[in-house]
Design an enzyme around this catalytic site. Structure first.
Site, PDB file in Angstrom:
ATOM      1  N   CYS A   9      -8.999  55.599  56.199  1.00 18.57           N
ATOM      2  CA  CYS A   9      -8.960  55.424  54.735  1.00 18.57           C
ATOM      3  C   CYS A   9     -10.306  55.798  54.123  1.00 18.57           C
ATOM      4  CB  CYS A   9      -8.605  53.982  54.403  1.00 18.57           C
ATOM      5  SG  CYS A   9      -9.663  52.787  55.231  1.00 18.57           S
TER       6      CYS A   9
ATOM      7  N   GLU B 144      -5.475  46.687  50.705  1.00 18.13           N
ATOM      8  CA  GLU B 144      -6.455  47.684  51.168  1.00 18.13           C
ATOM      9  C   GLU B 144      -5.670  48.983  51.348  1.00 18.13           C
ATOM     10  OE1 GLU B 144      -9.595  47.302  51.517  1.00 18.13           O
ATOM     11  OE2 GLU B 144      -9.939  45.161  51.754  1.00 18.13           O
TER      12      GLU B 144
HETATM   13  P1  NAP Z   1       2.012  52.715  55.676  1.00 19.01           P
HETATM   14  O1  NAP Z   1       3.072  53.667  56.007  1.00 19.01           O
HETATM   15  O2  NAP Z   1       1.892  52.237  54.298  1.00 19.01           O
HETATM   16  O3  NAP Z   1       2.225  51.470  56.669  1.00 19.01           O
HETATM   17  C1  NAP Z   1       1.349  50.371  56.667  1.00 19.01           C
HETATM   18  C2  NAP Z   1       2.134  49.136  57.016  1.00 19.01           C
HETATM   19  O4  NAP Z   1       3.019  48.850  55.938  1.00 19.01           O
HETATM   20  C3  NAP Z   1       3.026  49.287  58.239  1.00 19.01           C
HETATM   21  O5  NAP Z   1       3.079  48.055  58.915  1.00 19.01           O
HETATM   22  C4  NAP Z   1       4.380  49.629  57.639  1.00 19.01           C
HETATM   23  O6  NAP Z   1       5.446  49.293  58.476  1.00 19.01           O
HETATM   24  C5  NAP Z   1       4.353  48.789  56.402  1.00 19.01           C
HETATM   25  N1  NAP Z   1       5.187  49.272  55.310  1.00 19.01           N
HETATM   26  C6  NAP Z   1       5.415  50.545  54.926  1.00 19.01           C
HETATM   27  N2  NAP Z   1       6.200  50.577  53.836  1.00 19.01           N
HETATM   28  C7  NAP Z   1       6.474  49.286  53.517  1.00 19.01           C
HETATM   29  C8  NAP Z   1       7.246  48.660  52.505  1.00 19.01           C
HETATM   30  N3  NAP Z   1       7.893  49.373  51.575  1.00 19.01           N
HETATM   31  N4  NAP Z   1       7.326  47.320  52.488  1.00 19.01           N
HETATM   32  C9  NAP Z   1       6.676  46.585  53.416  1.00 19.01           C
HETATM   33  N5  NAP Z   1       5.939  47.114  54.401  1.00 19.01           N
HETATM   34  C10 NAP Z   1       5.834  48.457  54.463  1.00 19.01           C
HETATM   35  O7  NAP Z   1       0.593  53.255  56.095  1.00 19.01           O
HETATM   36  P2  NAP Z   1       0.146  53.864  57.479  1.00 19.01           P
HETATM   37  O8  NAP Z   1       0.673  55.235  57.570  1.00 19.01           O
HETATM   38  O9  NAP Z   1       0.464  52.924  58.612  1.00 19.01           O
HETATM   39  O10 NAP Z   1      -1.445  53.852  57.329  1.00 19.01           O
HETATM   40  C11 NAP Z   1      -2.119  54.815  56.661  1.00 19.01           C
HETATM   41  C12 NAP Z   1      -2.495  54.349  55.256  1.00 19.01           C
HETATM   42  O11 NAP Z   1      -3.254  53.152  55.353  1.00 19.01           O
HETATM   43  C13 NAP Z   1      -3.396  55.337  54.567  1.00 19.01           C
HETATM   44  O12 NAP Z   1      -3.021  55.438  53.229  1.00 19.01           O
HETATM   45  C14 NAP Z   1      -4.767  54.716  54.708  1.00 19.01           C
HETATM   46  O13 NAP Z   1      -5.708  55.130  53.768  1.00 19.01           O
HETATM   47  C15 NAP Z   1      -4.436  53.266  54.567  1.00 19.01           C
HETATM   48  N6  NAP Z   1      -5.521  52.432  55.102  1.00 19.01           N
HETATM   49  C16 NAP Z   1      -6.311  51.734  54.233  1.00 19.01           C
HETATM   50  C17 NAP Z   1      -7.369  50.981  54.709  1.00 19.01           C
HETATM   51  C18 NAP Z   1      -8.256  50.196  53.789  1.00 19.01           C
HETATM   52  O14 NAP Z   1      -8.966  49.331  54.254  1.00 19.01           O
HETATM   53  N7  NAP Z   1      -8.256  50.439  52.487  1.00 19.01           N
HETATM   54  C19 NAP Z   1      -7.618  50.946  56.077  1.00 19.01           C
HETATM   55  C20 NAP Z   1      -6.798  51.668  56.932  1.00 19.01           C
HETATM   56  C21 NAP Z   1      -5.741  52.410  56.432  1.00 19.01           C
HETATM   57  P3  NAP Z   1       6.258  50.420  59.309  1.00 19.01           P
HETATM   58  O15 NAP Z   1       5.291  51.034  60.245  1.00 19.01           O
HETATM   59  O16 NAP Z   1       7.314  49.650  59.983  1.00 19.01           O
HETATM   60  O17 NAP Z   1       6.765  51.389  58.291  1.00 19.01           O
END
Ligand code: NAP
Length: 464
Positions: A262, A228
């Site tokens: 998102c 997602e």
């Molecule tokens: P993010 O930086 O990608 O982090 C999301 C999760 O992934 C965190 O637990 C993060 O851990 C982990 N993570 C990051 N890089 C990783 C990697 N290379 N390998 C494994 N795990 C990794 O995103 P965010 O800033 O928290 O959230 C915002 C994003 O989420 C936006 O793009 C938003 O659109 C998306 N989102 C999508 C939905 C949907 O349903 N489609 C819903 C909500 C949010 P750390 O915090 O430890 O880095």
């Protein structure tokens, strides 16, 4: 590595946590595997009351849970409390419907009897974001646990208190230790866990780069993933729309969760005949929003979750302006402690500039004027993302064209994109794959087993 809880409204560090050691991770993985062996046998009639109890805890303590969310990631308290209520809803929904969604499905074939049986898979790793720190987790956990799987949560590093509170809710609801565990770890520890044979599948809600990384590691291990990811949702307004409703909903759709959703509407695509009116009213309603302490009841927009998000937003606005955009209101960070950014409206964004279809994660809206439905659909689809989409029109033919032609996981006509436990949620293109919620969500992490039973005459030697 330290995992910190920092108040985005003040910059104050509330609490530091030590990340789990390798030995502690090992212990938790083994507990998950051991718990799965027995938990998978529990009938729905035993799982459902525990899930109902989780719903009760969420509802009874929603104010306290709301405060944890707000102090860690800055959403207005009233929205955080509503998020806890929504989590109770998804728990109840799956407590009541899981057995029905996963009942055997009889299929008539040439067999004496053939049917489909849904069986749990095992421990599932959930990598989750901070923006809806309770909802994202519960919409994975409620169906996963009701299906008989066990969950391992790697939450975003800036919401450790939310992560621990959620683990505690499931424990207090009566689920066995090991049915749902929080792993306080950084993203660097995810690969090792995904490579572990005891972890059977993974779901990630987050950014595109995180999705790529987790999916490629899981792909090498041939493990199922659900992704997602981000979005750059269009919000289209045509001439026949009710403009009052459309404008007010548009502002809400852009600024919900301080603009960090998102499925927030990010690109407003408006028919030329009504564009000027829409622009004037939209700007005026954006300017009227109350920015401030998210703990205050009257606050519409609180701080962004981290200083990095403010930096990213500032850089995106600057890039848009460099490519010819004009700022009608806002456009910069607010000079006060905490991660505040002005509600911003950009116009004349070059549709060929990358920023025009990137995900903008904050209260920054881009307005586009279009000549008719063909151009509206073309601009709406001109993004690598395909999460949600909204179109405002009272013309039945236009409605059908939007439903048919918008490249997105959902189309909302005369409404705002929102998730609902009864409806599937997910995206296409770079917004990910797989679905959460409804019967589709609970069937993501199950073995869809074909059962075929033939007719066989008795062995002659036994009967003679
Ligand atoms: P993010 O930086 O990608 O982090 C999301 C999760 O992934 C965190 O637990 C993060 O851990 C982990 N993570 C990051 N890089 C990783 C990697 N290379 N390998 C494994 N795990 C990794 O995103 P965010 O800033 O928290 O959230 C915002 C994003 O989420 C936006 O793009 C938003 O659109 C998306 N989102 C999508 C939905 C949907 O349903 N489609 C819903 C909500 C949010 P750390 O915090 O430890 O880095």
């Amino acid at each position: 590595m330290a995992i910190a809880s920092i108040n985005p409204s003040t910059g104050e560090t509330l609490k530091n946590f030590l990340a789990l050691t390798a030995a502690q991770i090992e212990e938790k993985l083994q507990l998950a595997a051991d718990t799965f062996r027995t938990y998978r046998q529990t009938p729905f009639a035993e799982r459902a009351p525990m899930m109902m109890r989780a719903a009760e805890i969420l509802e009874t303590e929603k104010q306290a849970f709301g405060r944890i969310m707000t102090t860690e990631m800055g959403k207005p308290l009233k929205a955080a409390v509503a998020e806890a209520e929504k989590c109770a809803w998804v728990c109840r929904y799956y407590a009541e419907n899981a057995e029905h969604h996963l009942a055997d499905q009889i299929v008539e074939t040439n067999a004496r009897k053939s049917y489909v049986r849904f069986q749990p898979l095992g421990p599932v790793l959930a990598v989750m974001p901070w923006n809806f720190p309770f909802w994202q987790v519960f919409r994975f956990a409620a169906p996963a646990l009701m299906a008989g799987n066990v969950g391992l949560l790697k939450h975003a590093s800036n919401v450790p208190q939310c992560a621990l509170a959620i683990e505690d809710i499931f424990a207090r609801a009566g689920f066995p230790a090991g049915a749902f565990q929080t792993l306080l770890i950084g993203s660097d520890a995810v690969e090792g866990i995904l490579n572990d044979d005891r972890v059977i599948a993974a779901t990630l809600t987050g950014s595109e780069p995180a999705g790529r990384s987790v999916a490629s590691i899981a792909g090498k291990q041939i493990k199922k993933t659900v992704l997602e990811l981000g979005g750059s949702d269009p919000f289209i307004v045509m001439r026949s729309a009710n403009l009052d409703e459309a404008v007010t909903t548009a502002v809400k759709a852009r600024t919900i969760n301080n603009g960090q959703s998102c499925i927030a509407a990010k690109r407003f695509i408006v028919a030329a005949e009504i564009y000027d009116d829409f622009e004037r009213r939209f700007v005026s309603e954006m300017q009227a929003l109350k920015i401030g302490d998210p703990m205050e009841e009257s606050t519409d927009i609180g701080p962004l979750a981290t200083p990095q998000i403010v930096k990213d937003l500032d850089e995106q606005v600057k890039r848009a302006v460099a490519s010819g955009a004009r700022v009608l209101t806002g456009g910069k960070r607010i000079d006060r402690p905490g991660n505040y950014f002005e509600p911003t409206v950009l116009v004349d964004v070059d549709v060929n500039a990358p920023v025009s279809c990137e995900e903008i994660f904050g209260p920054v809206a881009m307005l586009f004027r279009v000549d008719g439905i063909d151009e509206a659909i073309r601009i709406a689809n001109a993004t690598p993302f395909g999460l949600g989409s909204a179109a405002w029109t009272n013309d039945a033919r236009e409605q059908q064209r939007f439903i048919e032609e918008l490249e997105a996981g959902s189309v909302f006509i005369n409404g705002m994109v929102a998730s609902d436990p009864r409806l599937p949620f997910g995206g296409v293109k770079h917004s990910g794959y797989g679905r959460e919620l409804a019967e589709f969500g609970i069937r993501e992490f199950v073995n869809i087993k074909t059962v075929w039973i033939g007719e066989s005459s008795q062995n002659k030697s036994e009967t003679e």
